[in-house]
Write an enzyme that holds these catalytic residues in place. Sequence first.
Site, PDB file in Angstrom:
ATOM      1  N   GLU A 172      47.492  46.604  29.253  1.00 47.58           N
ATOM      2  CA  GLU A 172      46.567  46.420  30.164  1.00 47.58           C
ATOM      3  C   GLU A 172      45.603  47.765  30.291  1.00 47.58           C
ATOM      4  O   GLU A 172      46.240  48.777  30.644  1.00 47.58           O
ATOM      5  CB  GLU A 172      46.982  45.900  31.540  1.00 47.58           C
ATOM      6  N   THR A 181      41.549  36.589  36.725  1.00 49.67           N
ATOM      7  CA  THR A 181      42.770  35.780  37.324  1.00 49.67           C
ATOM      8  C   THR A 181      42.889  35.929  38.729  1.00 49.67           C
ATOM      9  O   THR A 181      42.991  35.364  39.662  1.00 49.67           O
ATOM     10  CB  THR A 181      43.952  35.585  36.537  1.00 49.67           C
ATOM     11  N   GLY A 186      41.969  30.592  41.993  1.00 56.69           N
ATOM     12  CA  GLY A 186      43.297  30.191  41.409  1.00 56.69           C
ATOM     13  C   GLY A 186      43.243  28.642  41.225  1.00 56.69           C
ATOM     14  O   GLY A 186      44.539  28.103  41.099  1.00 56.69           O
ATOM     15  N   ASP A 356      36.221  43.334  24.851  1.00 56.45           N
ATOM     16  CA  ASP A 356      36.864  44.119  23.910  1.00 56.45           C
ATOM     17  C   ASP A 356      37.347  43.539  22.711  1.00 56.45           C
ATOM     18  O   ASP A 356      37.232  43.918  21.551  1.00 56.45           O
ATOM     19  CB  ASP A 356      37.811  45.217  24.398  1.00 56.45           C
ATOM     20  N   ARG A 416      24.319  25.562  39.213  1.00 54.50           N
ATOM     21  CA  ARG A 416      24.363  26.768  39.533  1.00 54.50           C
ATOM     22  C   ARG A 416      23.360  27.686  38.743  1.00 54.50           C
ATOM     23  O   ARG A 416      22.800  28.595  39.178  1.00 54.50           O
ATOM     24  CB  ARG A 416      25.717  27.461  38.872  1.00 54.50           C
ATOM     25  N   GLU A 555      39.686  33.461  28.340  1.00 49.55           N
ATOM     26  CA  GLU A 555      38.504  33.645  28.188  1.00 49.55           C
ATOM     27  C   GLU A 555      37.717  34.549  27.308  1.00 49.55           C
ATOM     28  O   GLU A 555      36.582  34.534  26.996  1.00 49.55           O
ATOM     29  CB  GLU A 555      37.683  34.308  29.688  1.00 49.55           C
TER      30      GLU A 555
END
Length: 591
Positions: A172, A181, A186, A356, A416, A555
């Site tokens: 990470e 997340t 959630g 990335d 939206r 994602e």
Amino acid sequence: MKKNKILPILLSAAMLFTACGNNTADNKDGAKEETAKAESFKATEAGHNGDIEATVNFEGDKIASIDLVHNETEGLGDEAADKIVKEIVDKQSINVDTVSGATVTSTALIEAVKAAIEESGRDLKLYEKESDEANKETETKDYDVVVVGGGGAGFAAAISAKEAGANVVLVEKLGQVGGNTLISGGEYAAPVNELQEKEGIEDSKELYAQDIEKAGGKKELIEVLADKATEDAYWLRDDIGVEWLDSLMFFGGHSVKRSLIPKNHTGNELISKYKTKAEELGIDVLTNTDVKEILTKDGKVSGVRAESEDKDLTINAKSVVLASGGFGANAEMCYENDNEVDEHVLSTNSPGATGDGIVMAEALGADTVDMDKIQLYPICDVETGKLLYVGDTRLVGGALLVNKEGKRFVEELDTRRAISMGIKEQTDHVGYLIWDEKSNEKTGTMKSNPEEAESLYERGLLYKADTIEELADHFEIDKEALLETVNNFNENSKKEQDPEFNLRMLGWTIDEGPYYMLKAGPAVHHTMGGLAINPEAEVQTKDGKSIEGLYAAGEVTGGIHGSNRLGSVAMADITVFGRIAGENAAEHAKN
Ligand SMILES: Cc1cc2nc3c(=O)[nH]c(=O)nc-3n(C[C@H](O)[C@H](O)[C@H](O)COP(=O)(O)OP(=O)(O)OC[C@H]3O[C@@H](n4cnc5c(N)ncnc54)[C@H](O)[C@@H]3O)c2cc1C
């Protein structure tokens, strides 16, 4: 949001000499001793939101400090600029990495510092050394599976790979795991779940798939999601320990109420339980470790190269799972892919969502899909981009959206995207939501989000007053027009009419004080596009082949949500495909 950084002392290049005109000082013994000459030079380069002015303050040849004046985006460009300044001063070198998501700002700043050094007459070579690189420790580690990214997809993959017998590391780049997340609600869309049965709600996997497919995603991926979403919600409960509450939520675009709610309505319920489980299983979790490249050997994936503050790390692994999230916090990548997104659209995302994984996989020939499909959220903090739960009054009790001129400009329950674009076109690119005490009571979000409300009140972005006139005064809105807008709406709404905008929820009014007003703007919320995968979560090339050993989930991938990700479907997506990616990565590593 932009901000100016004001220099403590501004010096022009013409004012070369500052404090110490005299280069020598007496020591105790009266002997003369050389002291470093202090002088400052300034240069300017075009950044993202205008000029970046860098003043380099030298003590002798040492860069003592750098002062900046700029107008780069708060929370992104300004943080990148601060990081780069610190690195240049610490390393005494302009050979520093640009910050992903803020490359224009980073490059402009480095160029401005270079120009200021050259202006000072010093040899640029003095400041081009790979200072830290030489001192950096290098380390090599061996695993079966490396998972890139510590959000929901990454943990689902890492735990599933470990449970399938693989030796796993999760990497990470930020100081803490969680990603989007962690900051999410959630909520998890699960068809034919036990709570639906209790409430007598009829649902089916087919209906779930149909609802999602309306936005144009790939049938073969959606079918897998529909098939596994509910059993994986139970896996989260039974294997990971996630507590689902005893009620369901009904999100827009779903045919029936089917979304599970985690304890405390937050994704932290998932991440905190995932962390505990990963620890129990002995999965290595490396934070502050930024994966820079996917390594290959003989045409096959062979691991990753990563960097931490003090280490260059090579991780050898037969399988790599990309779970590095979307690109919602990478302003440049959003602008490039969606020309309606610009600096007036902030981001609700975690700063790690910089795309990335997409860039790294593309370097290996990976295909992408739907990169131009970006979901916006209209009611966000105009300073930070944070999604504002207080603004949910619009969806429950009712609230009107007006502009500085006191007029409505869009249907408050439009998509939206439509509301976001409507707000962006108004004066100052913001909108003002107004509601009354009745609506406040009915909605209850102010009570359930006291910290958010408090922060907004403190910054004057949310205002409570006994009269509508006071609200108008506070936000400098046209008072007469605002009163007329509210009165007209009240009269029409009582008759269940809204001739101008056809608001689909009527019968409510704004006529019982105290009154509330919230200043809000749009922000990027979800990036639907990303890496092309097949139902086995294998990353695909442009000619439809799998890249051996490379998997992706969450994602970072595209193709499931089409042009519109339905509320609460992302949690199901990251869990289902995270697990598939982990299991298949473990299997591949065995061969
Ligand atoms: C405010 C908010 C509310 C939301 N609410 C909901 C909801 O209620 N229900 C729902 O279904 N969806 C919701 N969503 C969407 C959902 O949260 C996300 O789509 C989902 O969490 C993405 O999960 P992920 O694991 O793919 O990525 P993330 O959770 O973003 O994790 C990716 C991780 O990878 C790390 N990373 C990135 N690059 C690198 C690198 N080079 N090296 C190492 N690590 C890297 C990141 O720092 C990050 O920690 C919400 C989103 C937001 C922003």
